[in-house]
Motif scaffolding. Structure first.
Motif, PDB file in Angstrom:
ATOM      1  N   ARG A  10     -12.418  10.844  -5.976  1.00  0.00           N
ATOM      2  CA  ARG A  10     -11.851  12.172  -5.728  1.00  0.00           C
ATOM      3  C   ARG A  10     -12.536  12.842  -4.531  1.00  0.00           C
ATOM      4  NH1 ARG A  10     -12.686  14.064 -10.375  1.00  0.00           N
ATOM      5  NH2 ARG A  10     -10.731  13.331 -11.247  1.00  0.00           N
ATOM      6  N   LEU A  13     -11.362  11.200  -1.305  1.00  0.00           N
ATOM      7  CA  LEU A  13      -9.994  11.575  -0.945  1.00  0.00           C
ATOM      8  C   LEU A  13      -9.923  13.001  -0.390  1.00  0.00           C
ATOM      9  CD1 LEU A  13      -8.036   9.923  -3.887  1.00  0.00           C
ATOM     10  CD2 LEU A  13      -7.981   9.243  -1.472  1.00  0.00           C
ATOM     11  N   GLY A  22      -5.711  15.471  -0.667  1.00  0.00           N
ATOM     12  CA  GLY A  22      -6.697  14.699  -1.416  1.00  0.00           C
ATOM     13  C   GLY A  22      -6.513  14.824  -2.913  1.00  0.00           C
ATOM     14  N   LEU A  25      -3.419  12.864  -3.915  1.00  0.00           N
ATOM     15  CA  LEU A  25      -3.722  11.435  -3.935  1.00  0.00           C
ATOM     16  C   LEU A  25      -4.584  11.074  -5.141  1.00  0.00           C
ATOM     17  CD1 LEU A  25      -4.371  10.742  -0.152  1.00  0.00           C
ATOM     18  CD2 LEU A  25      -2.693   9.556  -1.592  1.00  0.00           C
ATOM     19  N   SER A  26      -5.519  11.943  -5.469  1.00  0.00           N
ATOM     20  CA  SER A  26      -6.380  11.720  -6.630  1.00  0.00           C
ATOM     21  C   SER A  26      -5.550  11.679  -7.915  1.00  0.00           C
ATOM     22  CB  SER A  26      -7.447  12.810  -6.705  1.00  0.00           C
ATOM     23  OG  SER A  26      -8.282  12.598  -7.809  1.00  0.00           O
ATOM     24  N   GLN A  29      -3.708   8.429  -7.964  1.00  0.00           N
ATOM     25  CA  GLN A  29      -4.627   7.333  -8.270  1.00  0.00           C
ATOM     26  C   GLN A  29      -4.938   7.293  -9.764  1.00  0.00           C
ATOM     27  OE1 GLN A  29      -8.078   7.729  -9.210  1.00  0.00           O
ATOM     28  NE2 GLN A  29      -8.681   5.597  -9.040  1.00  0.00           N
ATOM     29  N   LEU A  61      -6.772   3.114  -6.313  1.00  0.00           N
ATOM     30  CA  LEU A  61      -6.950   3.874  -5.070  1.00  0.00           C
ATOM     31  C   LEU A  61      -6.172   3.215  -3.936  1.00  0.00           C
ATOM     32  CD1 LEU A  61      -8.206   6.035  -3.257  1.00  0.00           C
ATOM     33  CD2 LEU A  61     -10.284   4.608  -3.141  1.00  0.00           C
ATOM     34  N   LEU A  65      -3.045   4.933  -1.948  1.00  0.00           N
ATOM     35  CA  LEU A  65      -3.003   5.071  -0.489  1.00  0.00           C
ATOM     36  C   LEU A  65      -1.766   4.401   0.077  1.00  0.00           C
ATOM     37  CD1 LEU A  65      -6.781   4.399   0.310  1.00  0.00           C
ATOM     38  CD2 LEU A  65      -5.571   6.587   0.570  1.00  0.00           C
ATOM     39  N   HIS A  78      -8.652   2.851   5.362  1.00  0.00           N
ATOM     40  CA  HIS A  78      -9.275   3.886   4.525  1.00  0.00           C
ATOM     41  C   HIS A  78     -10.031   3.253   3.357  1.00  0.00           C
ATOM     42  CE1 HIS A  78      -7.936   7.515   6.487  1.00  0.00           C
ATOM     43  NE2 HIS A  78      -6.691   7.080   6.502  1.00  0.00           N
ATOM     44  N   TYR A  82     -14.025   3.511   2.486  1.00  0.00           N
ATOM     45  CA  TYR A  82     -14.525   3.878   1.166  1.00  0.00           C
ATOM     46  C   TYR A  82     -15.460   2.799   0.615  1.00  0.00           C
ATOM     47  CZ  TYR A  82     -14.735   4.468  -3.856  1.00  0.00           C
ATOM     48  OH  TYR A  82     -15.199   4.574  -5.150  1.00  0.00           O
TER      49      TYR A  82
END
Length: 194
Positions: A10, A13, A22, A25-26, A29, A61, A65, A78, A82
């Motif tokens: 998290r 993102l 973010g 996206l979290s 995910q 994740l 993405l 990305h 990470y």
């Protein structure tokens, strides 16, 4: 079950994509992770714990993405950032800190080999001698999970994390010529005392 990786994911993102995107996206995910966990079956308790705590959050994740409108190349870039800059760097720092323990090489080699002999996360053979030890992995849960979830290329990043984790240590050297993630028939870990 609390999944430790979720907080780190998290944060990554929101720092990478800003607060609103973010968080979206979290949320995606987390939803994907729930679905991955739900459909995972026929695994031992240890395998399931490793999948839930380590592997599947990162698979989710990568999938999030990929579903966000990013190109496959950008999603992978990305993910690489990470995995190497966060996960690998954190693991390297922890391992480097352990080197301060007296008898580090002896302790690390014995523990690593014992784990590899008894785990069901990999199928491996081991060899060792004075100042070195090898582990040859023929089957691995990380590789299997990535293949089973349609992202075999993600396994390469799990392999790359090992290079970051063990790279530049003062007391423990590490080499590897091939990995399952990069299409090899095995992962041929070679560790040696510096």
């Amino acid at each position: 079950m609390k999944i430790k990786q979720q907080k780190q994911i998290r944060a990554f993102l929101t720092e990478t994509f800003g607060s609103a995107r973010g968080e979206a996206l979290s949320a995606r995910q987390e939803k994907l992770l729930g679905a991955l966990i739900e459909r995972t079956e026929n695994r031992s308790k240890a395998q399931m714990e490793t999948l839930v705590q380590t592997i599947l959050p990162r698979v989710a994740l990568y999938q999030a993405l990929g579903q966000s409108g990013l190109s496959k190349e950008d999603a992978y870039a990305h993910m690489r950032s990470y995995m190497l800059d966060r996960v690998g760097a954190e693991k390297h720092a922890a391992t480097a800190k352990l080197e301060a323990v007296p008898g580090f090489y002896f302790l690390y080699s014995r523990i690593f080999l014992r784990i590899m002999r008894t785990t069901d996360l990999q199928e491996s053979t081991q060899a060792w001698g004075r100042g070195w030890f090898d582990v040859t992995i023929r089957r691995c849960l990380w590789h299997s999970a990535c293949v089973e979830n349609g992202c075999p290329e993600l396994c390469r990043l799990f392999c790359d994390v090992d290079n970051v984790t063990y790279g530049g240590l003062k007391k423990l050297g590490f080499t590897r010529a091939k990995t399952l993630g990069y299409g090899g028939d095995c992962c041929d870990f070679h560790f040696f005392k510096k």
